[in-house]
Design a protein around this motif. Structure first.
Motif, mmCIF file in Angstrom:
data_model
loop_
_atom_site.group_PDB
_atom_site.id
_atom_site.type_symbol
_atom_site.label_atom_id
_atom_site.label_comp_id
_atom_site.label_asym_id
_atom_site.label_seq_id
_atom_site.Cartn_x
_atom_site.Cartn_y
_atom_site.Cartn_z
ATOM 1 N N GLY B 167 10.941 6.262 -5.866
ATOM 2 C CA GLY B 167 9.931 7.222 -6.275
ATOM 3 C C GLY B 167 10.394 8.618 -5.916
ATOM 4 O O GLY B 167 11.342 8.800 -5.151
ATOM 5 N N ILE B 168 9.719 9.621 -6.483
ATOM 6 C CA ILE B 168 10.010 11.006 -6.115
ATOM 7 C C ILE B 168 8.894 11.443 -5.181
ATOM 8 O O ILE B 168 7.714 11.315 -5.506
ATOM 9 N N PHE B 169 9.264 11.911 -4.027
ATOM 10 C CA PHE B 169 8.289 12.299 -3.005
ATOM 11 C C PHE B 169 8.380 13.795 -2.740
ATOM 12 O O PHE B 169 9.443 14.380 -2.861
ATOM 13 N N GLY B 170 7.265 14.379 -2.365
ATOM 14 C CA GLY B 170 7.241 15.805 -2.060
ATOM 15 C C GLY B 170 7.237 16.630 -3.337
ATOM 16 O O GLY B 170 7.326 16.109 -4.452
ATOM 17 N N ARG B 171 7.118 17.937 -3.164
ATOM 18 C CA ARG B 171 7.089 18.817 -4.331
ATOM 19 C C ARG B 171 7.957 20.027 -4.060
ATOM 20 O O ARG B 171 8.275 20.348 -2.929
ATOM 21 N N GLY B 172 8.331 20.690 -5.144
ATOM 22 C CA GLY B 172 9.058 21.936 -5.014
ATOM 23 C C GLY B 172 10.326 21.779 -4.203
ATOM 24 O O GLY B 172 11.118 20.876 -4.424
ATOM 25 N N HIS B 173 10.472 22.641 -3.218
ATOM 26 C CA HIS B 173 11.687 22.662 -2.421
ATOM 27 C C HIS B 173 11.845 21.376 -1.610
ATOM 28 O O HIS B 173 12.955 21.004 -1.248
ATOM 29 N N GLY B 174 10.727 20.700 -1.342
ATOM 30 C CA GLY B 174 10.803 19.489 -0.516
ATOM 31 C C GLY B 174 10.916 18.213 -1.328
ATOM 32 O O GLY B 174 10.871 17.124 -0.782
ATOM 33 N N GLN B 175 11.076 18.345 -2.631
ATOM 34 C CA GLN B 175 11.113 17.167 -3.496
ATOM 35 C C GLN B 175 12.340 16.311 -3.226
ATOM 36 O O GLN B 175 13.439 16.829 -3.060
ATOM 37 N N VAL B 176 12.136 14.997 -3.190
ATOM 38 C CA VAL B 176 13.260 14.136 -2.848
ATOM 39 C C VAL B 176 13.046 12.757 -3.471
ATOM 40 O O VAL B 176 11.920 12.289 -3.601
ATOM 41 N N VAL B 177 14.124 12.145 -3.906
ATOM 42 C CA VAL B 177 14.038 10.779 -4.423
ATOM 43 C C VAL B 177 14.319 9.832 -3.257
ATOM 44 O O VAL B 177 15.207 10.076 -2.444
ATOM 45 N N ASP B 178 13.496 8.790 -3.149
ATOM 46 C CA ASP B 178 13.666 7.883 -2.014
ATOM 47 C C ASP B 178 13.041 6.528 -2.339
ATOM 48 O O ASP B 178 12.321 6.391 -3.340
ATOM 49 N N LEU B 179 13.311 5.557 -1.464
ATOM 50 C CA LEU B 179 12.700 4.253 -1.614
ATOM 51 C C LEU B 179 11.210 4.354 -1.331
ATOM 52 O O LEU B 179 10.790 5.097 -0.439
ATOM 53 N N ALA B 180 10.403 3.599 -2.078
ATOM 54 C CA ALA B 180 8.995 3.515 -1.749
ATOM 55 C C ALA B 180 8.879 2.816 -0.398
ATOM 56 O O ALA B 180 9.719 1.980 -0.063
ATOM 57 N N PRO B 181 7.855 3.164 0.393
ATOM 58 C CA PRO B 181 7.764 2.602 1.741
ATOM 59 C C PRO B 181 7.845 1.081 1.728
ATOM 60 O O PRO B 181 7.171 0.422 0.935
ATOM 61 N N GLY B 182 8.711 0.551 2.576
ATOM 62 C CA GLY B 182 8.803 -0.893 2.726
ATOM 63 C C GLY B 182 9.583 -1.601 1.635
ATOM 64 O O GLY B 182 9.646 -2.821 1.610
ATOM 65 N N LYS B 183 10.185 -0.844 0.722
ATOM 66 C CA LYS B 183 10.900 -1.522 -0.370
ATOM 67 C C LYS B 183 12.403 -1.351 -0.241
ATOM 68 O O LYS B 183 12.892 -0.406 0.383
#
Ligand code: SF4
Ligand code: SF4
Ligand code: SF4
Ligand code: SF4
Lengths: 197, 509
Positions: B167-183
């Motif tokens: 998933g893509i988490f955060g917005r703007g400057h803090g936006q980051v692609v990462d695993l969904a929690p626990g996956k």
């Protein structure tokens, strides 16, 4: 732009075909060099100007070290020509001579090479062999696991030095005496290549 | 029908077709990251902007529908400036560590930078640092710094595989692609995210650092991993044997085929390349079965000698004990060409009646509704077309074992099937009762050591041929590599034996 210019062959007239005139002309060149050099050496003996090139060591050149300051072209022209008795006498290397490679290190002693394989790609002799691995340093992604250069195949073109994005490889060791008793011994590995860095 | 003008060219297209597709059809490439024909068009990368006459602003071509009379330019100064500007923004936090990046050489950022890049960035600020080299599953490595947030990977996982691990988490400057929690990204199709990621944010853990993209050569092939027969490209690296741990095949990539696999392949098929060069048979051997515990002693033969001996020995035994006592074990791994010669030798010439080619139990596996099929061999249908499965029935492994125990079978010809694997420790005893055992296959294995003749055959990347998939679609695959050792395609081995058999009987070839 590339254009083609047709050059006429010089006519092969009788004077050229009997060679005699050409031989005499050639001898003329040889004698000119002989007498010019003789004159300069005599002048030198008389204490006027420098007679011949000083030995290589005098300007810091040595087969194992870097030549620091070769004399300029004008200075050489004013001296009498000298035959360097290589290998009894050390060879004189230009400052930009491409000699055996070395691999540079990071401050902590690890190889600077990122294992991008650009040198391996550009090498026309295909004599560089690199394999990569993860670096234990989390800030560094990739590093060389093995790095070998087969000096027996290298044509000393220097392309690898030009290609390296991180200045990890240089050809400034001044070492050009690389004979070995076996082909295998001419393959330098990463450890050997880093020794003089 | 819509008549539009694209870069001054009149073009006819369907009403409502996406401009980015229309342009592609017309041979005009519009730069894009987020748009993917199978994953939709969120329009977030802003790379595909085009100029539409009469519109006040540039329009994203991936969301622009063709309407009659539309006049579109993809190459005007305004478009170029907008694309260069969008690219500059994509590079604000991008590390540009191309020398160590596995995507280098096939990277969307590199390609567009070379053509439409601004070269002089106006960004003076430091780049943001995030997780590099983060394993997110058994096959995929994530570098968050290199991500463009195009959301292709998240859309693939959410809409195609429906597992939504990323998933893509955060917005703007803090936006980051990462695993969904626990996956963890370990679904059967996880490798596809590497292909669709336009940059080096998602890389293949198996391919990482092995070979640079520009060393690879590509050949179109068909995955033999199951009866779907997905289109693949075989990427090989042969000129620098010190790379890729000596393996010749560096990776398999999906080959777009809308009729079969679309853009995807499964992980099982994708990573099947790794064993292709492992434990291969290279010599034609006559083996003397050794006492238990010792390995068999072999004599190397030429193909000609082996074919003569096999044809001769089988002929003698058939004359003596009848063709009914010879059983042939094969599988749907044979190509159509192999099946044809197989039938010529065993049915037409030797009159064999006992066949075993059903995939159970060693050639079946998980299936799903996306691509994977239960039968893990590519060409059962090709055999069926010649009667194997209809006219000629496959016996079961149990029935075959019972027949051998009862002494009704004197010989066994095994084509690339792991008899020792199915029968387990009983295999040695069962095969030991037979007068004539031939094993033919690309790989070493328990069965080959128990045979009297061991014949090396090619792997599918070393031959050309065709498979018929479960829907009856015939697909050709090309030869990517030279055979290892003396290996020959299966059909050539069958034909060799057949020719010697006929010559021995005085028949015309
Ligand atoms: S100097 Fe030229 S030939 Fe020698 S290793 Fe470098 S690139 Fe290759
Ligand atoms: S070009 Fe430089 S960094 Fe890249 S592999 Fe060669 S020596 Fe290493
Ligand atoms: S993703 Fe592309 S631009 Fe970014 S570092 Fe990798 S190769 Fe270079
Ligand atoms: S990881 Fe790759 S595919 Fe996923 S959002 Fe980032 S750039 Fe796009």
């Amino acid at each position: 732009m590339i254009t083609v210019r047709t050059v006429e062959r010089p006519p092969r007239d009788l004077a050229v075909q009997v060679f005699l005139l050409e031989v005499v002309k050639g001898l003329g060149v040889t004698y000119r060099h002989f007498f010019v050099n003789l004159w300069r050496h005599l002048l030198g003996l008389a204490g006027g100007r420098p007679a011949g090139s000083p030995p290589a060591a005098a300007w810091g050149g040595s087969p194992r070290g870097r030549a620091s300051r070769p004399p300029s072209g004008r200075a050489l022209a004013a001296r009498g020509a000298v035959t360097v008795q290589y290998p009894e006498e050390p060879a004189v290397l230009g400052r930009r001579a491409r000699t055996r490679h070395r691999l540079l290190k990071r401050p902590d002693g690890a190889p600077r090479c990122t294992s991008c394989l650009l040198c391996e790609t550009v090498c026309p002799a295909r004599c560089i062999r690199i394999t990569a691995e993860d670096s234990p340093d989390p800030g560094i992604e990739k590093r060389a696991r093995t790095f070998e250069i087969d000096m027996g195949l290298c044509v000393f073109c220097g392309h690898c030095v030009e290609a390296c994005p991180v200045d990890a490889i240089r050809m400034d060791t001044g070492d050009m005496e690389l004979p070995a008793l076996h082909r295998r011994e001419m393959i330098w590995d990463m450890k050997a290549l880093m020794e003089d860095s | 029908m819509a008549r539009i003008t694209l870069n001054g060219r009149p073009i006819e297209t369907a009403d409502g077709a996406l401009m980015i597709d229309v342009a592609k059809e017309a041979g005009i490439h519009i730069p894009h990251y987020c748009y993917h024909p199978a994953l939709g068009n969120p329009g977030n990368c802003r790379m595909c902007l085009v100029e539409v006459q009469g519109a006040p602003k540039l329009q994203p071509a991936c969301r622009l529908k063709a309407v009659d009379g539309m006049v579109v330019r993809t190459d005007s100064p305004a478009v170029q400036a907008a694309q260069a500007g969008a690219l500059e923004l994509h590079l604000v936090n991008h590390p540009l560590d191309c020398p160590v990046c596995d995507q280098s050489g096939e990277c969307g950022l590199q390609d567009y930078y070379m053509t439409i890049g601004r070269y002089k960035s106006g960004v003076a600020e430091d780049k943001r640092h995030m997780a590099k080299r983060k394993p997110i599953g058994p096959h995929v490595m994530l570098d968050q710094e290199r991500c463009l947030w195009c959301t292709r990977c998240t859309r693939f996982l959410a809409n195609v595989v429906k597992t939504a691990e990323l998933g893509i988490f955060g917005r703007g400057h803090g936006q980051v692609v990462d695993l969904a929690p626990g996956k963890v990204l370990d679904n059967p199709y996880s490798g596809n995210v590497v292909d669709i990621c336009p940059v080096g944010a998602l890389t293949d853990r198996d391919f990482r650092y092995k070979v640079r993209a520009w060393y690879l050569e590509s050949v179109d092939s068909v995955c033999p991993g199951c009866s779907r027969g997905c289109g693949v490209q075989v990427h090989t690296s042969t000129k620098r044997p010190w790379h890729n741990e000596g393996r010749r095949v560096a990776r398999l990539k999906p080959r777009y085929n809308p009729e079969v696999n679309g853009h995807w392949i499964c992980d099982e098929g994708r990573y099947s390349y790794k064993t292709l060069d492992q434990d291969r048979l290279g010599k034609v051997l006559r083996l003397r079965p050794a006492p238990a515990g010792l390995s068999a002693v072999g004599t190397e033969l030429s193909w000609d000698a082996a074919w003569k001996e096999i044809a001769g020995r089988a002929g003698e035994l058939m004359a003596d004990k009848g063709a009914g006592g010879l059983a042939v074990i094969a599988s749907g791994a044979l190509s159509n060409e192999d099946w044809r010669s197989f039938k010529k030798l065993f049915v037409d010439s030797w009159k064999v009646v006992q066949f075993l080619f059903a995939p159970e139990p060693d050639q079946v596996g998980p299936e799903d509704s996306l691509l994977r099929r239960k039968e893990k061999v590519p060409n059962l249908k090709g055999g069926e077309a010649l009667g194997f499965g209809t006219e000629f029935r496959s016996m079961s492994w149990d029935a075959l074992a019972r027949s051998i125990e009862a002494g009704r079978i004197w010989g066994l010809y095994v084509v690339d099937r792991d008899v020792a694997g199915v029968w387990g420790p009983a295999a040695a005893g069962l095969l030991g009762r037979l007068d004539f055992v031939v094993f033919q296959g690309p790989f070493k294995g328990g069965t080959g050591d128990l045979a009297h003749y061991r014949l090396p055959s090619t792997a599918y990347v070393e031959e050309e041929g065709s498979f018929t998939n479960f829907e009856g679609r015939l697909q050709r695959y090309a030869k990517a590599l030279a055979p290892l050792g003396a290996a020959l395609p299966d059909w050539e081995i069958f034909e060799g034996i057949l020719a010697r058999h006929r010559a021995g009987k005085g028949e015309a070839l």
